[in-house]
Design a protein around this motif. Structure first.
Motif, PDB file in Angstrom:
ATOM      1  N   TYR A   8     -20.505  20.293 -14.921  1.00 15.20           N
ATOM      2  CA  TYR A   8     -20.597  18.820 -14.967  1.00 15.20           C
ATOM      3  C   TYR A   8     -19.204  18.216 -14.796  1.00 15.20           C
ATOM      4  CZ  TYR A   8     -25.212  19.485 -17.141  1.00 15.20           C
ATOM      5  OH  TYR A   8     -26.496  19.849 -17.407  1.00 15.20           O
ATOM      6  N   ASN A  37     -16.518  19.657 -13.539  1.00 12.50           N
ATOM      7  CA  ASN A  37     -15.972  19.920 -12.207  1.00 12.50           C
ATOM      8  C   ASN A  37     -16.606  19.013 -11.161  1.00 12.50           C
ATOM      9  OD1 ASN A  37     -14.070  21.850 -12.823  1.00 12.50           O
ATOM     10  ND2 ASN A  37     -15.540  23.528 -12.767  1.00 12.50           N
ATOM     11  N   ALA A  38     -17.915  18.778 -11.298  1.00 11.74           N
ATOM     12  CA  ALA A  38     -18.595  17.877 -10.359  1.00 11.74           C
ATOM     13  C   ALA A  38     -17.977  16.482 -10.447  1.00 11.74           C
ATOM     14  CB  ALA A  38     -20.082  17.830 -10.673  1.00 11.74           C
ATOM     15  N   ALA A  39     -17.750  16.029 -11.674  1.00 10.28           N
ATOM     16  CA  ALA A  39     -17.181  14.689 -11.856  1.00 10.28           C
ATOM     17  C   ALA A  39     -15.761  14.622 -11.296  1.00 10.28           C
ATOM     18  CB  ALA A  39     -17.187  14.323 -13.333  1.00 10.28           C
ATOM     19  N   ARG A  40     -15.004  15.712 -11.483  1.00  9.71           N
ATOM     20  CA  ARG A  40     -13.638  15.747 -10.940  1.00  9.71           C
ATOM     21  C   ARG A  40     -13.664  15.609  -9.427  1.00  9.71           C
ATOM     22  NH1 ARG A  40     -12.714  20.485 -14.898  1.00  9.71           N
ATOM     23  NH2 ARG A  40     -11.996  19.309 -16.703  1.00  9.71           N
ATOM     24  N   LEU A  41     -14.568  16.368  -8.773  1.00  9.77           N
ATOM     25  CA  LEU A  41     -14.622  16.311  -7.312  1.00  9.77           C
ATOM     26  C   LEU A  41     -15.098  14.955  -6.819  1.00  9.77           C
ATOM     27  CD1 LEU A  41     -15.985  19.790  -6.260  1.00  9.77           C
ATOM     28  CD2 LEU A  41     -13.725  18.865  -5.874  1.00  9.77           C
ATOM     29  N   LEU A  42     -15.805  14.222  -7.690  1.00  9.08           N
ATOM     30  CA  LEU A  42     -16.254  12.892  -7.296  1.00  9.08           C
ATOM     31  C   LEU A  42     -15.184  11.840  -7.573  1.00  9.08           C
ATOM     32  CD1 LEU A  42     -19.950  13.260  -8.402  1.00  9.08           C
ATOM     33  CD2 LEU A  42     -19.138  12.954  -6.074  1.00  9.08           C
ATOM     34  N   GLY A  43     -13.984  12.305  -7.857  1.00  8.14           N
ATOM     35  CA  GLY A  43     -12.845  11.394  -7.880  1.00  8.14           C
ATOM     36  C   GLY A  43     -12.474  10.806  -9.227  1.00  8.14           C
ATOM     37  N   ARG A  44     -13.075  11.301 -10.311  1.00  5.87           N
ATOM     38  CA  ARG A  44     -12.761  10.707 -11.611  1.00  5.87           C
ATOM     39  C   ARG A  44     -11.634  11.458 -12.312  1.00  5.87           C
ATOM     40  NH1 ARG A  44     -16.731   7.285 -13.507  1.00  5.87           N
ATOM     41  NH2 ARG A  44     -17.992   6.579 -11.772  1.00  5.87           N
ATOM     42  N   ASN A  45     -10.852  10.708 -13.094  1.00  8.35           N
ATOM     43  CA  ASN A  45      -9.781  11.361 -13.862  1.00  8.35           C
ATOM     44  C   ASN A  45     -10.326  11.837 -15.212  1.00  8.35           C
ATOM     45  OD1 ASN A  45      -9.693   9.228 -15.751  1.00  8.35           O
ATOM     46  ND2 ASN A  45      -8.338   8.071 -14.403  1.00  8.35           N
TER      47      ASN A  45
END
Lengths: 223, 356
Positions: free
Chosen positions: A120, A122-130
Motif C-alpha cells: 500500500y 509503495n503504491a502510494a509512493r509511486l503515485l507521487g505522495r510524500n
C-alpha cells in the motif's frame, strides 16, 4: 451526610483528556518511527517507552521526581526562568498520567502500523505522495482501530493512576487529588458514602467506555 | 529507453542484472525466488541496489557513482502489484483519483470518469475493493496506475492471484486495455512461459539473480541460448550428443545408440553439445513413411493430460517425451515410428550455463 465534592472527578477527567491528547501527539510519531525503522536506537527507544508498563508506579514517580523535582536541573530551570512548578501541581499530575499511559498508545499503534501491507505504501509512493501525506491518507485510516484501542487504554490508565500521581502531585485536596486518591482519602477519613459514590462513578465510566468500544467494533464489522 | 544495470547482495545470492530496452513489452521470466520481482522493485525505487545505474529516457533514477537515488514518488512509474494493493479504505473512485491530486477538481473528475469507462468499471465507483471480483480489482489497479500517465509500466505477476478459468480471459482483456491506453515500455514478471509468450514481445530469463540477454520470444523458443533457457521455456527432452558427420545443411549426431540429423545452426557449435527437442515437435508417423529421422520405439508410459497426452518412449536407449493430441489413437505401437524433425532440433553447448 456531607455534600459530595465532585472536584476529583472533574480533575481526573481533565487530566486524562489532556494526557491522552498529549500521548496522541507525541505517541503516534514515536509509534510510526518504531514501526518503520530498525537498529539499536530503535530498540533502545522501544524499551524505554515500554518501561512505564513494567515499572512499579511509585518507582516511576520517584524517577520523575528526581528528573523534574525542584532540586533537579530541569526543575530549577523551569522554576527560575519560566516560573513553572511541576511538582505538587495539576501540570505535574498531567505529566505523571501521560508517562504512565503513553506506552499503551504506542504499543497498540505500533502493532497496527506493522500490520499494514508494505505494498500500500509503495503504491502510494509511486503515485507521487510524500511520506507525511501517506501517513495521513493511508497509514492512519487503515490502522485507526488500533489507534482508537490504544487511545482508550491510554485514557483509562490515566484515569486510574494512583502511585505515580501521588508521588508527583501529592495529595492536595482541591488541587491535585484525583479520583483514585480521593477514594483513598475518603476511606482513610471513614467517609464511606463518599468512597462508595466515587467508586460507583469510576466503575460507571469504565463500563461506559467498554460499551462504546464494543459497539464501535460491531459497527465496523457490520459496515 | 530503459537502461538497467544493478548489483545487489541478497544474502543467499547476488542480484546482478543488466539490460536495456527501447520499447514494447518485455517478460522477465524465472522460477520463484530468482530475483525477478526484486529487479522490478529496485527499478521502482523500493530498494536501493548496492551498485549500478538505472536510467529511463535519459533521466537517472539511480546511480551509485553519482550518488543519485530518485525517490519512488518522482520516478513516474506505474506498478501493478501481485495482489493489486488497492487501498482498502477507499472506494474505486478514490483509489483511481489518488494519483492525480495535484490537478484541478473538475479536471480530476473528468479524468477519473473517463478512466472508469475505459476500464469497464461503470457502476462500481462507490464500491470498496473488498466488494470487487478479481478482474474488477485488477482493472481498478490498472486504472489507478495509468491515470498518472507513467513513463514505464511494471506488472508483477498480475495474474497469479486469479483462478485458472478467469485467468486467460483477463489476460486477453488486460493486453487489450494496455495496448489501447498505453504506449510506453512494459515489464512483466512471470514464472509462466505460456503467459510470457502470449503477452510479451521479448523475453529475458533470470536465474539465481543473473539475467540472460533479452531475446525475441520466437527466437527464444526455437534457439534457446543455453540449457536453463531451454528448461524454463518448457523443453523436456535433452540428449548429450557427439558430432559424427556433417553435410552442407545437416549435422549427424549420435547419442548412445541413437543417430539422428539436425539442421546446422547459424552459429557453429562444436565440442560438447546437448541437443534439445520439444515434446510437441516430436510426432508419430505410420511405419511405411519414407522421410529421415524415423525410429522404432518402445512405449514406456502414457500420461493423459487435459488438452494433450504425453507418451514417454524409449528410442534406442534414449528416453523421450512426446506430446500428442487427444485425438491421436495409438492402437498398435508397432505400427508407428517416432519422427524427430531435423529443423526443430536445437543445439546447446554443454556447460554453457554461465552468463552470456
Amino acid at each position: 451526610m456531607d455534600s459530595i465534592n465532585l472536584f476529583p472527578l472533574y480533575l481526573s477527567l481533565a487530566v486524562s483528556l489532556c494526557s491522552t491528547l498529549i500521548s496522541l501527539v507525541i505517541g503516534l510519531p514515536i509509534a510510526y518511527f518504531l514501526s518503520c525503522k530498525r537498529g539499536r536506537v530503535v530498540n533502545f527507544l522501544d524499551t524505554l517507552t515500554s518501561l512505564p508498563i513494567v515499572l512499579p508506579p511509585t518507582v516511576l514517580g520517584y524517577y520523575l521526581l528526581v528528573l523534574l523535582g525542584r532540586q533537579s536541573p530541569v526543575g530549577q530551570f523551569l522554576e527560575n526562568s519560566l516560573g513553572i512548578m511541576l511538582v505538587f501541581t495539576p501540570v505535574g499530575v498531567v505529566i505523571a498520567a501521560t508517562i504512565v499511559s503513553i506506552p499503551y498508545l504506542i504499543k497498540s499503534s505500533k502493532t497496527a502500523f506493522l500490520e499494514i501491507n508494505e505494498d500500500y505504501l509503495n503504491a502510494a509512493r509511486l503515485l507521487g505522495r510524500n511520506e507525511f501525506n501517506i501517513f495521513l491518507t493511508i497509514i492512519i485510516p487503515i490502522s485507526w482501530r488500533g489507534i482508537v484501542a490504544g487511545l482508550t487504554m491510554c485514557f483509562m490508565r490515566a484515569l486510574g493512576d494512583f502511585g505515580t500521581t501521588l508521588m508527583i502531585g501529592g495529595n492536595i485536596p482541591g488541587q491535585t487529588s484525583t479520583m483514585p486518591i480521593a477514594i483513598y482519602n475518603a476511606l482513610q477519613a471513614g467517609n464511606k458514602d463518599m468512597a462508595n459514590m466515587l467508586v460507583l462513578i469510576m466503575t460507571g465510566i469504565a463500563v461506559m467506555v467498554l460499551f462504546i468500544i464494543n459497539s464501535m467494533e460491531q459497527k465496523v464489522k457490520r459496515g | 529507453m530503459l537502461e538497467v544495470s544493478i548489483e545487489h547482495n541478497l544474502g543467499s545470492f547476488n542480484l546482478d542484472v543488466s539490460f536495456s530496452l527501447n520499447k514494447g513489452v518485455l517478460g522477465l521470466l524465472g522460477s520463484s525466488g530468482c530475483g525477478k520481482s526484486m529487479t522490478l522493485k529496485t527499478i521502482a525505487g523500493f530498494f536501493a541496489p548496492d551498485n549500478g545505474e538505472i536510467k529511463l529516457n535519459g533521466e537517472i533514477f539511480y546511480s551509485s557513482k553519482q550518488k543519485i537515488n530518485l525517490p519512488s514518488r518522482k520516478r513516474k512509474i506505474g506498478y501493478v502489484f501481485q495482489n493489486y494493493a488497492l487501498f482498502p479504505h477507499m472506494t474505486v473512485y478514490k483509489n483511481i483519483d489518488y494519483g492525480i491530486k495535484h490537478l484541478k477538481k473538475d479536471e480530476r473528475y473528468k479524468k477519473v470518469n473517463e478512466m472508469i469507462t475505459r476500464m469497464q468499471l461503470e457502476g462500481l465507483s462507490n464500491h470498496y475493493p473488498s466488494q470487487l471480483s478479481g478482474g474488477q480489482q485488477q482493472r481498478t489497479a490498472l486504472a489507478r496506475t495509468l491515470i498518472a500517465e507513467p513513463d514505464l509500466l511494471l506488472l508483477d505477476e498480475p495474474f497469479s492471484a486469479l483462478d485458472a478459468h478467469v485467468k486467460q480471459l483477463l489476460e486477453i482483456e488486460l493486453i487489450e486495455l494496455i495496448k489501447n491506453s498505453y504506449n510506453g515500455i512494459v515489464l512483466l514478471v512471470t514464472h509462466d512461459i505460456e503467459e510470457a509468450y502470449r503477452i510479451c514481445d521479448q523475453i529475458m530469463i533470470i536465474e539465481k539473480g543473473m539475467n540472460y540477454p533479452v531475446m525475441g520470444k520466437k527466437d527464444l523458443i526455437c534457439h534457446p541460448p543455453n540449457l536453463t533457457a531451454a528448461m524454463i521455456t518448457g523443453c523436456k527432452n535433452f540428449l548429450d550428443v557427439t558430432l559424427i558427420d556433417e553435410s552442407d545443411e545437416n549435422l549427424r549426431l549420435q547419442s548412445g545408440r541413437l543417430i539422428f540429423d539436425a539442421v546446422k545452426p547459424v552459429q557453429p557449435v562444436d565440442g560438447m553439445m546437448t541437443a534439445g527437442i520439444r515434446a510437441h515437435h516430436l510426432s508419430f508417423v505410420p511405419k511405411d513413411s519414407v522421410n529421415d529421422n524415423n525410429y522404432a520405439v518402445e512405449v514406456v508410459e502414457v500420461i493423459e493430460g487435459v488438452y494433450s497426452n504425453t507418451i514417454i518412449v524409449n528410442c534406442s536407449g534414449c528416453v523421450l517425451r512426446v506430446e500428442t493430441s487427444k485425438t491421436f489413437d495409438f492402437g498398435m505401437p508397432e505400427e508407428w515410428l517416432l519422427h524427430i524433425p531435423a529443423k526443430r532440433v536445437f543445439l546447446i553447448k554443454r556447460d554453457q550455463r554461465d552468463k552470456h
